[in-house]
Design an enzyme around this catalytic site. Structure first.
Site, PDB file in Angstrom:
ATOM      1  N   ASP A 104      38.676  48.398  44.399  1.00  0.00           N
ATOM      2  CA  ASP A 104      39.860  48.086  45.213  1.00  0.00           C
ATOM      3  C   ASP A 104      39.897  49.055  46.377  1.00  0.00           C
ATOM      4  OD1 ASP A 104      41.004  45.991  43.651  1.00  0.00           O
ATOM      5  OD2 ASP A 104      41.560  47.494  42.166  1.00  0.00           O
ATOM      6  N   ASP A 153      45.227  34.694  40.429  1.00  0.00           N
ATOM      7  CA  ASP A 153      46.072  35.645  39.694  1.00  0.00           C
ATOM      8  C   ASP A 153      47.083  34.839  38.890  1.00  0.00           C
ATOM      9  OD1 ASP A 153      44.720  37.700  40.958  1.00  0.00           O
ATOM     10  OD2 ASP A 153      46.252  38.023  42.495  1.00  0.00           O
TER      11      ASP A 153
END
Lengths: 203, 254
Positions: B11, B130
């Site tokens: 990330d 997600d």
């Protein structure tokens, strides 16, 4: 010096990085004159057969590649760069270069398609050229991304096979042609060993 | 058959890896290129970069990281975060990424998937999904970094994305993410059975057993983790040795 054929498809950057890291100088070209006088040709490929052939023809590269291979110049192909060597691809019903006899067909629905990931590549021990190219890695995993695979007419050209719902030809080695369905440039150590063998063997 | 893939996720924001990296051997612990190379040299099967801030302002930094990574790494890697158009995707692929993942941009404009797949092929279009449980046996797709319910059923959206040309699904369970209590096996299995393309399970990895479970029970094709690997709680070679012993098909480096 390897001339990487730029026909608007494929991960040319990765291929270039890989060969340069192995100490081989490369040129990238879409010019039929340059390709027509290249000492070694590389046809990369990520993409669809129909668009691939269309792009080769639009640049006047199809005939040049065919001629150059027939003249005995070392040729490397990856993924679509292997498939386009055959006579025909089921993908978008595409007539291909026809340098090798056979066709390209789609995987059956018993597995996930596209095949994405690392799969075992087993060398064909009857093919002496293949044995040299896969020296040290006769049964290793390589990275694949494909929905179609080649079915050569002549079993002698098969360099390696792989299982994915069926046993399919994952590499060919015949005279001056060496091509893989998988991506050696994305296959970590195994890929580097294979390309190092290729450089020693051919260049 | 293809082996089950182990994928570390980096990330990033402003060109640095975030989510706490504790590799002491690195001079610059947050350098994504060094980290990527480290993972690539240590049996990672693939890498995922997520630009979690993903503003247009940051894009040149991201492209620079992608280009440097492509020079150092010889395994496939995908890049995601803030992709809204075919030209966004083209820039990332040209910089050297193998795949691009789309999430919010695809929910708000599903034609984006079709356009990208037509332009570059399904193999480089990953749907990043997600999912969060909203009722028994019902997960919805969330967007804007997991903050907004799109109202779409995760399973239906996965199917539609594949129909539109997505070649792979990166499925994150918001409910499990960061808990280290294991992957969401029910969600993963449901999506994996609903689509014909590979599913990468993400969110919740806490132990080696969790990976075995998501492959065997969750029917995932690949499993992703971030902090577990970054903090050194688990090394990929160690995990792969364990999974091989469980008779799960895994690639070991030659």
């Amino acid at each position: 010096m390897i001339t990487i054929i730029d026909y608007g498809l494929g991960n040319i950057g990765s291929v270039l990085n890989t060969f340069e890291s192995l100490g081989v100088s490369c040129a990238v070209s879409s010019d039929p004159v340059v390709v027509g006088s290249a000492a070694t040709l590389l046809l990369p490929g990520v993409g669809a057969a129909g668009v691939g052939m269309q792009n080769l023809k639009a640049r006047g590269l199809d005939t040049v590649i065919r001629n150059r291979i027939q003249q005995g110049v070392p040729f490397i192909g990856f993924c679509l760069g292997l498939q386009l060597l055959f006579e025909y691809s089921e993908e978008a019903d595409t007539p291909c270069l026809g340098v090798l006899k056979g066709k390209v067909v789609k995987f059956g629905a018993q597995n996930k398609v596209p095949q994405i990931g690392w799969n075992t590549v087993t060398v064909s021990t009857q093919n002496p050229q293949a044995v040299r190219l896969f020296n040290g890695i006769p049964n290793s995993e390589f990275y694949f991304v494909n929905s179609y695979y080649p079915e050569p007419t002549d079993p002698e050209i098969i360099a390696a096979t792989t299982q994915y719902g069926c046993t399919f030809t994952s590499a060919v080695a015949y005279k001056n042609i060496f091509a893989t369905q998988f991506h050696p440039e994305k296959s970590s150590t195994a890929g580097r060993i294979l390309l190092t063998n290729f450089i020693k063997e051919i260049l | 058959m293809t082996t089950k893939r182990i994928i570390p996720c980096l990330d990033m924001t402003e060109g640095k890896v975030v989510k706490g990296i504790q590799f002491v051997s690195f001079r610059d612990a947050g350098d994504p290129v060094q980290l990527a190379k480290q993972y690539s040299d240590n049996e990672a099967d693939e890498l995922v970069f997520l630009d979690i801030t993903a503003t247009v302002k940051n894009r040149p930094i991201l492209l620079n990281v992608v280009a440097k990574t492509a020079k150092e790494v010889n395994i496939p890697f995908s890049v995601g975060g803030g992709i809204r158009s075919v030209s966004d995707m083209q820039l990332i692929l040209r910089a050297g990424a193998d795949k691009v993942s789309v999430n919010t941009g695809a929910v708000t404009n599903p034609a984006l998937i079709t356009e990208c797949a037509n332009a570059f092929g399904s193999q480089c279009v990953v749907l990043s999904l997600d999912a969060k449980k909203v009722a028994p046996n019902r997960w919805n797709a969330f967007i804007n970094g997991g903050t907004l319910d799109s109202g779409l059923s995760a399973v239906d959206w996965a199917k539609e994305a594949v129909r539109r040309g997505a070649g792979e699904i990166l499925l994150t369970s918001i409910d499990m993410d960061g808990t280290k209590k294991g992957f969401n096996l029910e969600l993963t299995r449901t999506v994996s059975r609903a689509v014909s393309v590979p599913v990468i399970a993400s969110g919740g990895a806490g132990s080696m057993q969790d990976f075995a479970d998501v492959f065997q029970t969750g029917e995932a094709d690949a499993a992703l983790a971030a902090s577990l690997f970054h903090f050194g709680d688990l090394s990929i070679p160690e995990l792969k040795r364990y999974l091989s012993e469980q008779n799960i098909s895994i690639r070991r480096d030659v």
